[in-house]
Design a protein around this motif. Structure first.
Motif, PDB file in Angstrom:
ATOM      1  N   SER A 288       0.803  -1.231   0.000  1.00 44.55           N
ATOM      2  CA  SER A 288       0.000   0.000   0.000  1.00 44.55           C
ATOM      3  C   SER A 288       0.832   1.276   0.000  1.00 44.55           C
ATOM      4  O   SER A 288       0.302   2.380   0.106  1.00 44.55           O
ATOM      5  N   LYS A 289       2.146   1.139  -0.149  1.00 43.72           N
ATOM      6  CA  LYS A 289       3.013   2.329  -0.140  1.00 43.72           C
ATOM      7  C   LYS A 289       2.580   3.331  -1.211  1.00 43.72           C
ATOM      8  O   LYS A 289       2.222   2.938  -2.324  1.00 43.72           O
ATOM      9  N   GLN A 290       2.656   4.588  -0.856  1.00 38.41           N
ATOM     10  CA  GLN A 290       2.362   5.701  -1.779  1.00 38.41           C
ATOM     11  C   GLN A 290       0.997   5.613  -2.451  1.00 38.41           C
ATOM     12  O   GLN A 290       0.813   6.118  -3.547  1.00 38.41           O
TER      13      GLN A 290
ATOM     14  N   LEU B 175       6.910  -5.189   7.016  1.00 38.65           N
ATOM     15  CA  LEU B 175       7.889  -4.218   6.510  1.00 38.65           C
ATOM     16  C   LEU B 175       8.670  -4.887   5.386  1.00 38.65           C
ATOM     17  O   LEU B 175       9.331  -5.915   5.584  1.00 38.65           O
ATOM     18  N   ILE B 176       8.594  -4.300   4.191  1.00 35.17           N
ATOM     19  CA  ILE B 176       9.236  -4.913   3.018  1.00 35.17           C
ATOM     20  C   ILE B 176      10.316  -4.012   2.418  1.00 35.17           C
ATOM     21  O   ILE B 176      10.854  -4.308   1.359  1.00 35.17           O
ATOM     22  N   GLY B 177      10.611  -2.895   3.084  1.00 29.83           N
ATOM     23  CA  GLY B 177      11.644  -1.984   2.588  1.00 29.83           C
ATOM     24  C   GLY B 177      12.797  -1.903   3.557  1.00 29.83           C
ATOM     25  O   GLY B 177      12.710  -2.406   4.690  1.00 29.83           O
TER      26      GLY B 177
ATOM     27  N   CYS C  75      13.221 -11.863  -1.442  1.00 29.63           N
ATOM     28  CA  CYS C  75      14.106 -11.354  -2.501  1.00 29.63           C
ATOM     29  C   CYS C  75      13.345 -10.494  -3.513  1.00 29.63           C
ATOM     30  O   CYS C  75      12.122 -10.563  -3.614  1.00 29.63           O
ATOM     31  N   ILE C  76      14.108  -9.674  -4.202  1.00 29.83           N
ATOM     32  CA  ILE C  76      13.620  -8.903  -5.349  1.00 29.83           C
ATOM     33  C   ILE C  76      14.582  -9.204  -6.510  1.00 29.83           C
ATOM     34  O   ILE C  76      15.704  -8.711  -6.509  1.00 29.83           O
ATOM     35  N   PRO C  77      14.145 -10.013  -7.470  1.00 24.04           N
ATOM     36  CA  PRO C  77      15.061 -10.360  -8.568  1.00 24.04           C
ATOM     37  C   PRO C  77      15.364  -9.152  -9.462  1.00 24.04           C
ATOM     38  O   PRO C  77      14.619  -8.171  -9.446  1.00 24.04           O
TER      39      PRO C  77
ATOM     40  N   GLY D 228       7.934 -12.296  -5.491  1.00 24.81           N
ATOM     41  CA  GLY D 228       6.914 -12.022  -6.491  1.00 24.81           C
ATOM     42  C   GLY D 228       6.223 -10.707  -6.229  1.00 24.81           C
ATOM     43  O   GLY D 228       5.833 -10.413  -5.097  1.00 24.81           O
ATOM     44  N   MET D 229       6.131  -9.885  -7.288  1.00 21.90           N
ATOM     45  CA  MET D 229       5.457  -8.583  -7.232  1.00 21.90           C
ATOM     46  C   MET D 229       4.426  -8.556  -8.365  1.00 21.90           C
ATOM     47  O   MET D 229       4.145  -9.593  -8.960  1.00 21.90           O
ATOM     48  N   SER D 230       3.866  -7.376  -8.658  1.00 19.58           N
ATOM     49  CA  SER D 230       2.794  -7.327  -9.653  1.00 19.58           C
ATOM     50  C   SER D 230       3.168  -8.003 -10.971  1.00 19.58           C
ATOM     51  O   SER D 230       2.358  -8.683 -11.584  1.00 19.58           O
ATOM     52  N   GLY D 231       4.426  -7.826 -11.402  1.00 18.48           N
ATOM     53  CA  GLY D 231       4.813  -8.328 -12.713  1.00 18.48           C
ATOM     54  C   GLY D 231       5.157  -9.810 -12.752  1.00 18.48           C
ATOM     55  O   GLY D 231       5.216 -10.408 -13.829  1.00 18.48           O
TER      56      GLY D 231
ATOM     57  N   VAL E 238       3.343 -13.312  -1.599  1.00 21.28           N
ATOM     58  CA  VAL E 238       3.656 -12.457  -2.740  1.00 21.28           C
ATOM     59  C   VAL E 238       3.320 -11.029  -2.342  1.00 21.28           C
ATOM     60  O   VAL E 238       2.386 -10.798  -1.571  1.00 21.28           O
ATOM     61  N   ARG E 239       4.119 -10.085  -2.827  1.00 25.22           N
ATOM     62  CA  ARG E 239       3.955  -8.679  -2.447  1.00 25.22           C
ATOM     63  C   ARG E 239       3.457  -7.898  -3.652  1.00 25.22           C
ATOM     64  O   ARG E 239       4.232  -7.579  -4.548  1.00 25.22           O
ATOM     65  N   VAL E 240       2.164  -7.642  -3.685  1.00 24.99           N
ATOM     66  CA  VAL E 240       1.564  -7.073  -4.889  1.00 24.99           C
ATOM     67  C   VAL E 240       1.000  -5.685  -4.599  1.00 24.99           C
ATOM     68  O   VAL E 240       0.154  -5.527  -3.715  1.00 24.99           O
ATOM     69  N   GLY E 241       1.502  -4.687  -5.320  1.00 24.35           N
ATOM     70  CA  GLY E 241       1.047  -3.313  -5.125  1.00 24.35           C
ATOM     71  C   GLY E 241       0.172  -2.828  -6.261  1.00 24.35           C
ATOM     72  O   GLY E 241      -1.055  -2.823  -6.175  1.00 24.35           O
ATOM     73  N   SER E 242       0.810  -2.427  -7.354  1.00 25.75           N
ATOM     74  CA  SER E 242       0.076  -1.742  -8.432  1.00 25.75           C
ATOM     75  C   SER E 242      -1.021  -2.608  -9.063  1.00 25.75           C
ATOM     76  O   SER E 242      -2.035  -2.070  -9.518  1.00 25.75           O
ATOM     77  N   ALA E 243      -0.860  -3.924  -9.104  1.00 32.31           N
ATOM     78  CA  ALA E 243      -1.911  -4.770  -9.689  1.00 32.31           C
ATOM     79  C   ALA E 243      -3.183  -4.744  -8.839  1.00 32.31           C
ATOM     80  O   ALA E 243      -4.265  -5.092  -9.314  1.00 32.31           O
TER      81      ALA E 243
ATOM     82  N   GLU F  17      -1.497   2.406 -10.298  1.00 30.63           N
ATOM     83  CA  GLU F  17      -0.190   3.050 -10.261  1.00 30.63           C
ATOM     84  C   GLU F  17      -0.058   3.922  -9.012  1.00 30.63           C
ATOM     85  O   GLU F  17      -1.025   4.529  -8.568  1.00 30.63           O
ATOM     86  N   ARG F  18       1.171   3.980  -8.483  1.00 31.78           N
ATOM     87  CA  ARG F  18       1.397   4.797  -7.296  1.00 31.78           C
ATOM     88  C   ARG F  18       1.467   6.279  -7.635  1.00 31.78           C
ATOM     89  O   ARG F  18       1.933   6.644  -8.696  1.00 31.78           O
ATOM     90  N   GLY F  19       0.986   7.096  -6.699  1.00 27.84           N
ATOM     91  CA  GLY F  19       0.953   8.535  -6.931  1.00 27.84           C
ATOM     92  C   GLY F  19       2.303   9.202  -6.764  1.00 27.84           C
ATOM     93  O   GLY F  19       3.265   8.590  -6.404  1.00 27.84           O
TER      94      GLY F  19
END
Ligand code: PLP
Length: 221
Positions: free
Chosen positions: A35-37, A80-82, A164-166, A194-197, A210-215, A219-221
């Motif tokens: 939910s960031k940004q 916390l993922i950052g 991880c973030i590939p 795993g993220m949106s893509g 899985v960590r899914v934001g924009s999907a 899009e983030r503001g």
């Protein structure tokens, strides 16, 4: 208009389909809505749709919104993922339910101390720099086993899994497979990847979250 509720259902459905196709248990895959940004009304829409598991990448930003949401929805689970700085460790321990980004002794030690002080033991994940990218956070692959051991034995952290973030421009599958291998040989069951893509690939390779934001939120503001 972003239909958060429909997006959530759609992502859940894709997770389920991919898991079943590859012999994974869909109930073991947790969807972390990142939910960031994002505007608060989109986060509110996810909460109203019944979603409770969220991820944030900055302590400060998370602190500004989640205590309020928590008072309305006490069963929220916040990851916390950052990257974490040691001067934010106390705040992070108080606010989050899982810290997924432990990647160096200094932060491991500080977190362990803050958890002791707060009498609040929360699970952590070790972030692995799976693509060996100099600009990315995460422990180096060749140091991962020793660091996991150190976090457990020396700092007494409750290490639950790996994150991880590939690399952005590459096929994610081999990186997911490698993270899974490192987890297995260290007796770790949880895999945050795993993220949106690429979350469907991540599920295929055994992701437990899985960590899914924009999907979900657009899009983030
Ligand atoms: C922002 C972020 C995500 C979500 O990214 P999307 O591409 O919007 O799904 C996942 N993981 C981490 C670590 C992030 O910082």
């Amino acid at each position: 208009m972003t239909d958060v509720s429909a997006n959530l259902a759609n992502v859940q459905e894709k997770i389920k389909k991919r898991a079943l196709k590859w012999g994974q248990d869909p109930d073991k895959v947790k969807l972390i809505a990142v939910s960031k940004q994002q505007p608060l009304e989109r986060v509110e829409a996810a909460l109203q749709a019944g979603h409770r598991v969220f991820g944030e990448n900055r302590v400060q930003e998370a602190q500004s919104k989640w205590p309020d949401f928590r008072s309305q929805y006490p069963d929220i689970e916040l990851h916390l993922i950052g990257p974490l700085q040691s001067n934010k460790s106390a705040q992070a321990v108080a606010l989050f339910d899982v810290i997924q980004t432990v990647d160096r002794p200094k932060i491991a030690k500080t977190l362990a101390e803050e958890m002791r002080k707060a009498d609040r033991q929360i699970p952590v994940y070790i972030q692995v720099n799976i693509g060996g990218e100099p600009q990315k956070a995460g422990v180096a692959i060749e140091d991962a086993d020793a660091f996991i051991e150190q976090c457990r034995k020396e700092y007494g952290l409750q290490v639950e899994g790996l994150m991880c973030i590939p690399p952005l421009e590459e096929q994610p599958a081999p990186f997911f497979a490698l993270l899974s291998k490192i987890a297995k040989r260290n007796g770790l069951e949880k895999l945050s990847m795993g993220m949106s893509g690429d979350y469907e690939y991540a599920v295929q390779f055994g992701a437990t979250s899985v960590r899914v934001g924009s999907a979900i939120f657009g899009e983030r503001g």
